[in-house]
Design a protein around this motif. Sequence first.
Motif, short mmCIF file in Angstrom:
data_model
loop_
_atom_site.label_atom_id
_atom_site.label_comp_id
_atom_site.label_asym_id
_atom_site.label_seq_id
_atom_site.Cartn_x
_atom_site.Cartn_y
_atom_site.Cartn_z
N GLY A 1 -1.88 -5.48 -19.20
CA GLY A 1 -0.91 -5.17 -18.17
C GLY A 1 -0.30 -6.36 -17.45
N SER B 1 6.32 -4.97 -9.17
CA SER B 1 5.01 -4.33 -9.32
C SER B 1 4.48 -4.49 -10.74
CB SER B 1 5.11 -2.83 -9.01
OG SER B 1 5.51 -2.61 -7.67
N ARG C 1 0.78 -3.04 -13.06
CA ARG C 1 -0.50 -2.35 -13.05
C ARG C 1 -1.38 -2.94 -14.14
NH1 ARG C 1 -2.35 3.93 -14.08
NH2 ARG C 1 -1.88 3.38 -16.23
N SER D 1 -4.94 -2.97 -16.27
CA SER D 1 -5.97 -2.04 -16.74
C SER D 1 -7.15 -2.82 -17.29
CB SER D 1 -5.42 -1.14 -17.84
OG SER D 1 -4.33 -0.37 -17.39
N ARG E 1 -1.06 -3.96 -0.24
CA ARG E 1 -0.17 -4.21 -1.40
C ARG E 1 -0.82 -3.81 -2.72
NH1 ARG E 1 1.33 -9.33 -2.73
NH2 ARG E 1 -0.59 -10.29 -1.94
N PHE E 2 -2.12 -4.03 -2.85
CA PHE E 2 -2.84 -3.74 -4.09
C PHE E 2 -3.75 -2.54 -3.90
CE2 PHE E 2 -2.94 -8.36 -5.94
CZ PHE E 2 -1.57 -8.45 -5.76
N THR E 3 -3.94 -1.78 -4.97
CA THR E 3 -4.86 -0.64 -4.94
C THR E 3 -5.71 -0.64 -6.20
OG1 THR E 3 -3.26 0.70 -3.69
CG2 THR E 3 -5.07 1.86 -4.77
N SER F 1 -8.50 1.38 -8.55
CA SER F 1 -8.94 2.75 -8.81
C SER F 1 -9.73 2.78 -10.11
CB SER F 1 -7.75 3.70 -8.87
OG SER F 1 -6.87 3.34 -9.92
N TYR G 1 -8.28 0.26 -12.79
CA TYR G 1 -6.90 -0.18 -12.65
C TYR G 1 -6.72 -1.01 -11.38
CZ TYR G 1 -6.22 3.64 -15.96
OH TYR G 1 -6.30 4.47 -17.05
N GLN H 1 -3.33 -1.60 -9.21
CA GLN H 1 -1.90 -1.44 -8.95
C GLN H 1 -1.47 -2.51 -7.97
OE1 GLN H 1 0.42 0.80 -10.28
NE2 GLN H 1 1.89 -0.47 -9.17
N MET H 2 -0.54 -3.34 -8.39
CA MET H 2 -0.08 -4.46 -7.56
C MET H 2 1.38 -4.26 -7.19
SD MET H 2 -1.94 -7.65 -9.50
CE MET H 2 -0.91 -7.53 -10.96
N ASN H 3 1.65 -4.11 -5.91
CA ASN H 3 3.01 -3.93 -5.41
C ASN H 3 3.39 -5.11 -4.52
OD1 ASN H 3 3.09 -1.37 -6.67
ND2 ASN H 3 2.24 -0.40 -4.83
#
Length: 119
Positions: free
Chosen positions: A8, A17, A19, A21, A66-68, A70, A79, A81-83
């Motif tokens: 990713g 953004s 994401r 993995s 900003r990041f999540t 999961s 994962y 998730q980077m925004n």
Amino acid sequence: QVQLVESGGGLVQPGGSLRLSCAASESIDSLNAMGWYRQAPGKQRELVASITRGGSTNYADYVKGRFTISRDSAENTVYLQMNSLRPGDTAVYYCNARRWSLTRVYDYWGQGTQVTVSS
């Protein structure tokens, strides 16, 4: 031995953004925690985010909001998730899996995936 495979990463413009993995070779429910670390050129590897088997999360201050992180037990995948990415987020991102017993801590690492934030 747990095998971890990241994917990713890539080149993205500031504000964009991505994401990431991390697929594990065994059930992630058998691991106490998983996380993402990053290492920029000339800098030490640092924790970005982590998640426990129970779902508790922890974030570095510079990515909060900003990041999540999961996890999907059915897919044995974690994962990130980077925004709102910034040039300062440019680094190689590594997936980590951790298992501990009463006497030892076992750390497993992926090969890393490059994230470059640039216009």
